[in-house]
Design an enzyme around this catalytic site. Sequence first.
Site, PDB file in Angstrom:
ATOM      1  N   LYS A 123      15.816 -10.307  -2.248  1.00 42.37           N
ATOM      2  CA  LYS A 123      15.424  -8.909  -2.402  1.00 42.37           C
ATOM      3  C   LYS A 123      16.574  -8.074  -2.934  1.00 42.37           C
ATOM      4  CE  LYS A 123      11.944  -8.832   1.314  1.00 42.37           C
ATOM      5  NZ  LYS A 123      11.529  -8.176   2.579  1.00 42.37           N
TER       6      LYS A 123
ATOM      7  N   ASP B 284       9.054  -3.160   0.779  1.00 41.56           N
ATOM      8  CA  ASP B 284       8.606  -4.244   1.647  1.00 41.56           C
ATOM      9  C   ASP B 284       7.103  -4.067   1.884  1.00 41.56           C
ATOM     10  OD1 ASP B 284       8.708  -6.396   3.443  1.00 41.56           O
ATOM     11  OD2 ASP B 284       8.942  -5.033   5.126  1.00 41.56           O
TER      12      ASP B 284
ATOM     13  N   ARG C  69      -2.380 -12.647   7.581  1.00 44.31           N
ATOM     14  CA  ARG C  69      -1.136 -13.383   7.804  1.00 44.31           C
ATOM     15  C   ARG C  69      -1.481 -14.676   8.544  1.00 44.31           C
ATOM     16  NH1 ARG C  69       3.587 -10.146   7.949  1.00 44.31           N
ATOM     17  NH2 ARG C  69       4.393 -11.317   9.723  1.00 44.31           N
TER      18      ARG C  69
ATOM     19  N   THR D 254       5.149  -5.707   4.942  1.00 48.22           N
ATOM     20  CA  THR D 254       4.817  -5.643   6.354  1.00 48.22           C
ATOM     21  C   THR D 254       5.547  -4.494   7.033  1.00 48.22           C
ATOM     22  OG1 THR D 254       4.525  -8.030   6.356  1.00 48.22           O
ATOM     23  CG2 THR D 254       4.747  -6.943   8.498  1.00 48.22           C
TER      24      THR D 254
ATOM     25  N   THR E 140       8.184  -9.248  -0.627  1.00 49.22           N
ATOM     26  CA  THR E 140       7.745  -9.604   0.715  1.00 49.22           C
ATOM     27  C   THR E 140       7.993 -11.075   0.970  1.00 49.22           C
ATOM     28  OG1 THR E 140       5.825  -9.681   2.180  1.00 49.22           O
ATOM     29  CG2 THR E 140       5.401 -10.006  -0.142  1.00 49.22           C
TER      30      THR E 140
ATOM     31  N   LYS F 264       4.871 -23.276  16.502  1.00 47.53           N
ATOM     32  CA  LYS F 264       4.100 -22.375  15.639  1.00 47.53           C
ATOM     33  C   LYS F 264       5.033 -21.865  14.554  1.00 47.53           C
ATOM     34  CE  LYS F 264       4.983 -17.993  18.002  1.00 47.53           C
ATOM     35  NZ  LYS F 264       4.430 -16.822  18.663  1.00 47.53           N
TER      36      LYS F 264
END
Length: 1464
Positions: A1034, A433, A834, A435, A914, A789
């Site tokens: 994944k 991964d 990000r 993050t 990711t 958001k």
Amino acid sequence: MALSVDSSWPRWQWRVRDGLPQSPSEATPLLSPEKRVQSYNLAQQRVVFPNNNVFHQDWAKVSRRYSSNRICTTKYTLFTFLPQNLLEQFHRWANLYFLFLVILNWMPSIEVFHREITMLPLAIVLFIIMVKDGVEDLKRHRFDREINCSNIQIYERKEQSYVQRCWKDVRVGDFIQMQCNEIIPADILLLFSSDPSGICHLETANLDGETNLKQRRVVKGFSQQEVQFQPERFLNTIVCEKPNNHLNRFKGYMEHPDQSRTGFGSESLLLRGCTIRNTEVAVGIVIYAGHETKAMLNNSGPRYKRSKIEKRMNTDIFFCIGILFLMCLTGAVGHSLWNGTFAEHPPFDVPDAEGNYLPLALGGFYMFLTMIILLQILIPISLYVSIELVKLGQVFFLHNDLDLYDEETNLSIQCRALNITEDLGQIQYIFSDKTGTLTENKMVFRRCTIMGHEYSHQENAKRLETPKELDSDSEEWTQYQCLSFPARWDQGPTTMRGQGGSQPLRRSQSARVPIQGHSRQRSMGRCEISQPPVAFSSSIEKDVTPDKNLLTKVRDAALWLESLSDSRPTKPSLSTASSIADFFLALTICNSVMVSTTTKPRQRVMVPPSTKALATSLEKIQQLFHRLKLSSLSQSFSSTAPSDTDLGESLGAKMPTTDSEERDNSSVCSGSYSTDGGYRSSTWEQGDILGAGPGASLEEVLQAPALGLASPELCYEAESPDEAALVHAAHAYSFTLVSRTPEQVTVRLPQGTCLTFDVLCTLEFDSVRKRMSVVVRHPLTGEIIVYTKGADCVIMDLLEDPACVTDTGVEKKVRKIQARTQRHLDLYARDGLRTLCIAKKVLSEEDFQRWASFRHEAEASLSNRDELLMETAQHLENRLTLLGATGIEDRLQEGVPDTIAALREAGIRLWVLTGDKQETAVNIAYACRLLDQTDTVYSINTESQETCESILNLALEEAKQLHGPQKPDHKLFGFHLPSATPTPASGAAVPDVGLVIDGKTLNAIFQGKLEEKFLELTQYCRSVLCCRSTPLQKSMLVKLVRDRLRVMTLSIGDGANDVSMIQAADIGIGISGQEGMQAVMSSDFAISRFRHLKKLLLVHGHWCYSRLARMVVYYFYKNVCYVNLLFWYQFFCGFSGSTMIDYWQMIFFNLFFTSLPPLVFGVLDKDISMETLLALPELYKSGQNSECYNLRTFWISMADAFYQSLVCFFIPYLTYKDSDIDVFTFGTPINTVSLATILLHQAMEIKTWTIVHGLVLVGSFLMYFVVSLVYNATCVTCNSPTNPYWVMEGQLSDPTFYLVCFLTPVMALLPRYFFLALQGTYGKSPILKAQKIDKLPMDKRELEIQSWRSQQRPATVPGEVQPTHCPGPPAPEHSLRASTPKSSTPTKQEYKECWELPGERCGGDHIRDDPHSGDSWAKFSSGEHLLLEPSRMVASGAYSSGQMNASRPFSRGSHRRSQSSLTI
């Protein structure tokens, strides 16, 4: 009507039996014109009746159907332990094999040994494992008893009050009353909280390891209770889903006496094992108990995995069985032939009671079985026990490695799977991964864009580029805070609500359930007070330096906001002031951040300050503190900040603003650093210097009242670091989140005025929607506003179409804002940031009421609740107005680039999977050396299966051309790995290939059956980067590579979204980071930093594999060598199955004399030192290739064992050939020389000698003589008629015995010695070279290692820019992108493929900026084809400073696109 005692439960049964509708008020699916009825199914639903006087009879009938709260995690009981444990052990076929031999030996006709002797080895092995299992189960029993006997307050119907009972007495339907800091005993639906807002705070560390608090709400309709909850007045029936293991998913409804319903979800469920925090009293009703709770359903324990060596070992054991079968068949045939040579029956052939003799065939069959018993130790039963002991020793040294200990988190490595340690040394693929795994998961606000205007925050970037200065700054600031607020970290006793009022409750240490792992005490020299009180609150995260240009605009926006009245605007305003105000209000409101104080970090703030005067005085006092802080730190910021005398002027001056539309692309990218000072806004400050005005002097501040000293500071506790970073950023601009309740949220503006918004609804973030929304009522205008958001790829598609705007001027402005925001998003992504988009929407009162009714129906639904909730969210979150976007930096962890470089040198292929945006992930990949500047990178982005197939074909063709004629070093299950050598035509080295792919393309690959082509292309790529991938994708990728390529895989991650990937790999590693412990609890190993992976694999992995592999080979050799002695003797005893060695001596040989040396060898031996392994990572390839243990080494050891057994048997035989010694006198020297040979063979295998090795080897040999002397002196009639009495004593007095014992081992080991000598002299193996280097002095060793590395390093390509000297642009990247441009007609889609031609510059960003540039993509007709050529290396001098900014932190990762394209 009310549910009566006698009718309620029969009514439920009647409904289920007849399938009639539930009630007239059944909830309807959302937006459906017709009301559909549902039938209850108790097989899929749970009905809970309360345990009170009204429903007692119904409760008694139903509760017996459900599990009690008593838990039992033990495997055995006192009566089932012996049979059940034996049954489990006999699941191993090796134990069954030896049990079969024991049974055979009890048959008189084929008895070889004494019956008791045959049983002894098996009984010892079974007993040892039985004791181990019993001790472990006893520990579980004691732990269960401790939990079951814990106390809790249960409502007693007869006594009409709460009484103290044990956890095991809790039943479904009971009312439970819990106090602060108590652990929840079962899964409980929250009905009452002492909090006025109906909130209960939980700490879920026992479930997922997350230390931040979670909020749970009382079921709707129960939150406005002024007095204590009264169970007798609860007249409702609860219907919910059946028990399941989904921790974050729960749905159900409560049916009231009038048959109306109230829906509830996971926000009202208190899970077993969590701890009540900051809540005096909480009351709820038990929904799930005992083993039906979600915590227990998730407690599956560690998974059993079979290591690669174990699989190889099972195959070799079958080979040993084949050897045993041939030996036994030889003995059976030889016995028949031997007996056939006698004309009459020999004297030793004894007939049965009737005088009949056995036929030759039957005698041969009996001899076959007899030989199986005689040669049984050819199958190494002790090998299984030895491997378990060796792995325990290896795990012990892993736990105690200080290099794998992280002092900051006080965590060392955790080994949760004890049986696959050796697999750490054979990894070929790593799936990681990004993050939190490669990065810190410490989100730092860097840049933002509002209404198309970009604010680069260069002063903040300067601050972040000086980590050492920041550390010292944070230490001084921590000391200052300690002096100012001494009670901040005080942990006083918990206080409860009394008659005199309520006092804040403080968090205390909870009695947590022990989590498996190793923990050290924090070092005494470490300052405990420097640990932040809450998560995501380090100084680097919370201290944001505002942008100079934006700061003045924020002041104007705040003034505009205060000037609003109840007159609502007729249409959304596009002015800069209103947009900036809405932008920062969205950052402050649209989150789930809890507000608490520093003096009581866990006490939620509910009452906001209401006066402006108080806020102003606070601002002035804290401005003083801020300036004092800056003056004390002026030296550390001398390079980036002006002097203190200029500080006030620089802060008060109004600099002219430059709109982003007037800048070119390069200026937006780089931006000139401003001379603005080091203004810094701490998260702990409540005020802002704006309140003092631009001309405020130090004297004016000193004259302000000292009232602010009594007000506690605020701290923010978020569930994710992204939320914390945005709230910290808003606070830096003085939009301060002051308090939050479920119904209201209060924000303090820069002038000190507090606005309290009514929260009408909150749509939480989820991985499907990828966004979060909050519906609030504006306190000034009364408007209902939706702030949203989320990920830019989602929000940009939900914006209102500019074509729908009637005003042409507004339409053009909206289009320009969206295009420029998209350009800024691409800029942020190329910088490795990000990105999040912020948007809003204004609702009318009628629209909101209509939507709220639909939402209520969806919440009350039980069957398809998730789908209906998703549908309601989609109806609300559309036609949004874009406000802006943010760029948040997630910094790389320390040591990540070096670790990745070392792993790649070790031959490990690294894939990064990711969910981040592609540009962000690519630039992080360049920063951490996953992609190099000399790499040729293919980027594939398409949704069409046909397009994806053609792109894969073209990319595969060019990759083959790029690498020239293939001469692979080896073939990996049908895939030829590309050679690293340059092609004959080119004099330069071939650049490496990288692949970048997104989630949509992965869907096309999986759905279009293109896995084979995809895998073949990845064989040419040394790195693969998968962006925008889901957790399911994944795990599918890991399984695809693991199963199709048959390679050893390792997955590493830190979050709950990595669990499926971790469990799919051969080895799963969890990082105990910022996202909780779910990944750790699902992993095989747990580490605290990614850099620890380097030593874990390259050192410990290599050692574990090398030790265990060579020990297994040695075990096979040892047993075959010893068994062959008995086999050779059969040729001289008529294949009668007799032995020349005493039975007890044979048992002691494997049990005592040769058991300890392999164990010490498997735990302590080091073939290469740690320093050499870390300096030369390519040595790891020996484990990948299974060089220590493979088919060749196995058969070589078998051949060596046969040769040594021949020497050890026939040299004593020829020595005593014509003598008159007895059989045991003949067998004793054979036994002695074989022991000496086997021990000396072990000594030749040892690479690192310690005193333990020497003591064990010498001690084993001496133990043999001591035991033999004692046994032969005391055993007079142990084995009649042939007894070993005084045999060893007689041999020790014979000089011939000593001569035989000296010459035989020399002759037996001479070939192996010469082989090892030749191998050490002329061998080219890297392992042998490294062993030679280890023997050199330190200075010469370092020179040899440097020489080795210089030879291994590839030659530099002419014109290549070395990344260590200048962070120039990367090599050209092939962007194989099939995009779908936006248009007003969504049905028209064109799939386009973008290839980069040799020598062309990138300019795709300018194309994207123009919303009408869709036609410019079509450069070629669909019938044309474009042949790709190998990319050229481009030097940094070919780029002007305007095209590439070399000073940008992630400039080396600039994601370049091409102007030329091909339409398919």
